[in-house]
Design a protein around this motif. Sequence first.
Motif, PDB file in Angstrom:
ATOM      1  N   PRO A 136       6.929 -13.675  49.136  1.00  0.00           N
ATOM      2  CA  PRO A 136       6.336 -13.645  48.476  1.00  0.00           C
ATOM      3  C   PRO A 136       5.632 -12.729  48.510  1.00  0.00           C
ATOM      4  O   PRO A 136       4.919 -12.422  50.095  1.00  0.00           O
ATOM      5  N   TRP A 137       5.491 -11.654  46.905  1.00  0.00           N
ATOM      6  CA  TRP A 137       4.480 -11.112  46.906  1.00  0.00           C
ATOM      7  C   TRP A 137       2.912 -11.386  46.802  1.00  0.00           C
ATOM      8  O   TRP A 137       3.343 -12.282  46.136  1.00  0.00           O
TER       9      TRP A 137
ATOM     10  N   GLN B 119       4.545  -8.154  49.885  1.00  0.00           N
ATOM     11  CA  GLN B 119       4.437  -7.286  49.673  1.00  0.00           C
ATOM     12  C   GLN B 119       3.330  -6.982  48.675  1.00  0.00           C
ATOM     13  O   GLN B 119       3.194  -8.238  48.071  1.00  0.00           O
TER      14      GLN B 119
ATOM     15  N   CYS C  24       1.900  -6.215  45.358  1.00  0.00           N
ATOM     16  CA  CYS C  24       2.852  -5.255  44.188  1.00  0.00           C
ATOM     17  C   CYS C  24       0.913  -5.013  43.021  1.00  0.00           C
ATOM     18  O   CYS C  24       0.336  -5.832  42.682  1.00  0.00           O
ATOM     19  N   GLY C  25       2.202  -3.539  42.236  1.00  0.00           N
ATOM     20  CA  GLY C  25       0.675  -3.846  40.918  1.00  0.00           C
ATOM     21  C   GLY C  25       0.828  -4.852  40.008  1.00  0.00           C
ATOM     22  O   GLY C  25      -0.030  -4.571  39.615  1.00  0.00           O
ATOM     23  N   SER C  26       1.723  -5.338  39.838  1.00  0.00           N
ATOM     24  CA  SER C  26       1.570  -5.620  38.505  1.00  0.00           C
ATOM     25  C   SER C  26       1.832  -7.200  38.236  1.00  0.00           C
ATOM     26  O   SER C  26       2.617  -8.062  39.523  1.00  0.00           O
TER      27      SER C  26
ATOM     28  N   ARG D 222       3.161  -9.950  37.163  1.00  0.00           N
ATOM     29  CA  ARG D 222       4.745 -10.259  36.813  1.00  0.00           C
ATOM     30  C   ARG D 222       5.074 -10.536  38.031  1.00  0.00           C
ATOM     31  O   ARG D 222       6.078 -10.825  37.582  1.00  0.00           O
ATOM     32  N   HIS D 223       4.816  -9.464  39.119  1.00  0.00           N
ATOM     33  CA  HIS D 223       6.108  -9.466  40.151  1.00  0.00           C
ATOM     34  C   HIS D 223       5.766 -10.515  41.151  1.00  0.00           C
ATOM     35  O   HIS D 223       5.824 -10.598  42.664  1.00  0.00           O
ATOM     36  N   ALA D 224       3.770 -10.851  40.342  1.00  0.00           N
ATOM     37  CA  ALA D 224       3.150 -11.301  41.836  1.00  0.00           C
ATOM     38  C   ALA D 224       3.721 -13.320  42.080  1.00  0.00           C
ATOM     39  O   ALA D 224       4.193 -13.923  41.352  1.00  0.00           O
ATOM     40  N   ASP D 225       3.829 -13.772  43.647  1.00  0.00           N
ATOM     41  CA  ASP D 225       4.375 -14.926  44.229  1.00  0.00           C
ATOM     42  C   ASP D 225       2.924 -15.254  44.120  1.00  0.00           C
ATOM     43  O   ASP D 225       1.953 -16.979  43.987  1.00  0.00           O
TER      44      ASP D 225
ATOM     45  N   GLU E 269      -0.564 -13.933  32.910  1.00  0.00           N
ATOM     46  CA  GLU E 269       0.598 -13.628  33.322  1.00  0.00           C
ATOM     47  C   GLU E 269       1.124 -13.902  34.308  1.00  0.00           C
ATOM     48  O   GLU E 269       2.884 -13.201  33.936  1.00  0.00           O
ATOM     49  N   ILE E 270       0.879 -13.791  35.314  1.00  0.00           N
ATOM     50  CA  ILE E 270       1.898 -14.521  36.149  1.00  0.00           C
ATOM     51  C   ILE E 270       2.916 -15.070  36.200  1.00  0.00           C
ATOM     52  O   ILE E 270       2.681 -16.723  35.793  1.00  0.00           O
ATOM     53  N   PRO E 271       3.577 -14.891  36.554  1.00  0.00           N
ATOM     54  CA  PRO E 271       4.839 -16.177  36.241  1.00  0.00           C
ATOM     55  C   PRO E 271       5.051 -17.198  37.516  1.00  0.00           C
ATOM     56  O   PRO E 271       5.111 -17.094  38.084  1.00  0.00           O
TER      57      PRO E 271
ATOM     58  N   LYS F  95       3.974 -20.231  40.819  1.00  0.00           N
ATOM     59  CA  LYS F  95       2.853 -19.197  42.215  1.00  0.00           C
ATOM     60  C   LYS F  95       1.512 -20.252  42.448  1.00  0.00           C
ATOM     61  O   LYS F  95       1.579 -21.130  41.924  1.00  0.00           O
TER      62      LYS F  95
END
Lengths: 145, 318
Positions: free
Chosen positions: A15-16, A49, A51-53, A55-58, A80-82, A85
């Motif tokens: 999980p980011w 982790q 993350c800065g973006s 788009r990478h987040a969970d 914006e978060i895919p 989530k």
Amino acid sequence: MLLARNLKRIAARSPWLYRINSGSCNGCDVELATTACIPRYDVERLGCQYCGSPRHADIVLITGPLNRHVKDAVLRLWEEIPEPKVTVAVGVCPISGGIFRESYAVCAPVDQYLPVDVNVPGCPPRPQAIIEGVAKAIEIWRARL
Amino acid sequence: MPTELVVLVSVLVFPGGLFAFALGLALKGVDRRVAARLQGRVGPPLLQPAFDLVKLGFKRTMVPDTAVPGVFLAAPLIGVVAMALAVALVPIAGVYMPDPRLGNLLVLLYLLSVPGIALMIAGSASGSPFGAVGFSREMALMLAYEATIVLVVAAVGLRTGHAEGQVVTFSLAEIVRHQQEHGAYLLDPVMWPAVAAFLFFYPANLGIVPFDIPEAETEILEGPLLEYSGPALALFKVMSALKTVVVLSLGIALFCPVAPDGIAGFAVWLAMMLGLLVVGISAVRVSIGRMRIDQAFSFFLKWPLLLAAASLTVVVVV
């Protein structure tokens, strides 16, 4: 079927995390940083982790009482978060407004606008509480994968 | 076995393709674990990079409105394919010699610059201003470090060529064979500056602190990777894992390809890869901060270039 289930179990181990500061006093953000940067509370062992973006987040960690000025930006960022989530409200501010409640400048509670899955109250919450919140969010996230 | 099949196996199974994929992920896992231990943390499980890939497989790939969709989605593919080919070009002493038809050191140099270019394409096709900043930084850094690796490769090529009675050789197989017979360049004082230059080159090529400037998370939010999500991002992770294998393996082939035949040689090679990873990547990235792009640029045009040029000059004159 079995393969898909196993793959999902594996996927849930990565999980980011992404932080959204919606007008927080920075207290909760410092506590969030300690969960990553201080050896004692290492969240990376859970596979997390920062993350800065978006788009990478969970898992999204929201701090702050959702100021009127940043409300639209926060909502847009959240969009914006895919999928899939999970949203975690960190600190008492996004839950009720905390010391800023009844102010004309804040839109708290956050769950009027976003589906919040886990609440981690505290002003600021202890790192152990944040990590427990993240662990709960991982459980929810695994079900959504 | 027909030679076409041998080439295909070397690109898809060993040492390219599947093997390099698994090894690259394992190296990344070791790197994260060692870095965490050096900081006094527990760190993620060794298989964490593999877990990340599986996770990214379940996520949606979002294409921003401002992006050029075709180029945006093709960029990571280009990078991965180039790296899978590049792994098959690097010999492993005593274990694997590439087919000469696959290409020589010069082809490898070109392939090595493809991931950087893929990142540049990705950054500019995403339409994000952070991607554009990442693009310009990647390009500046590439201009700076490419000169170094070209001079290092020229020094090694000329040294081997002279010793073998030719002018210059760019065949990696020949370079490895020469060192197996006459001793590694790592023990040759003339080549020491080139070895040092290579040690500066590979963190920059792999985009690792202090040279992770194009993807600086804290400044430009991973730059070119900012807009990527899901399987497309996973491809970039695969590319970077494969690139780690290529660059470390190239370093070993250029300077220290001395190992017994067969399984023992393979073990020695693995140990050298791990050593290079832990000392040159993990230990460095937890102990120093990131350089600014202008600092890195002038640094590369000074010291590593000077070192590589010193080696080259001595090789040419002597």
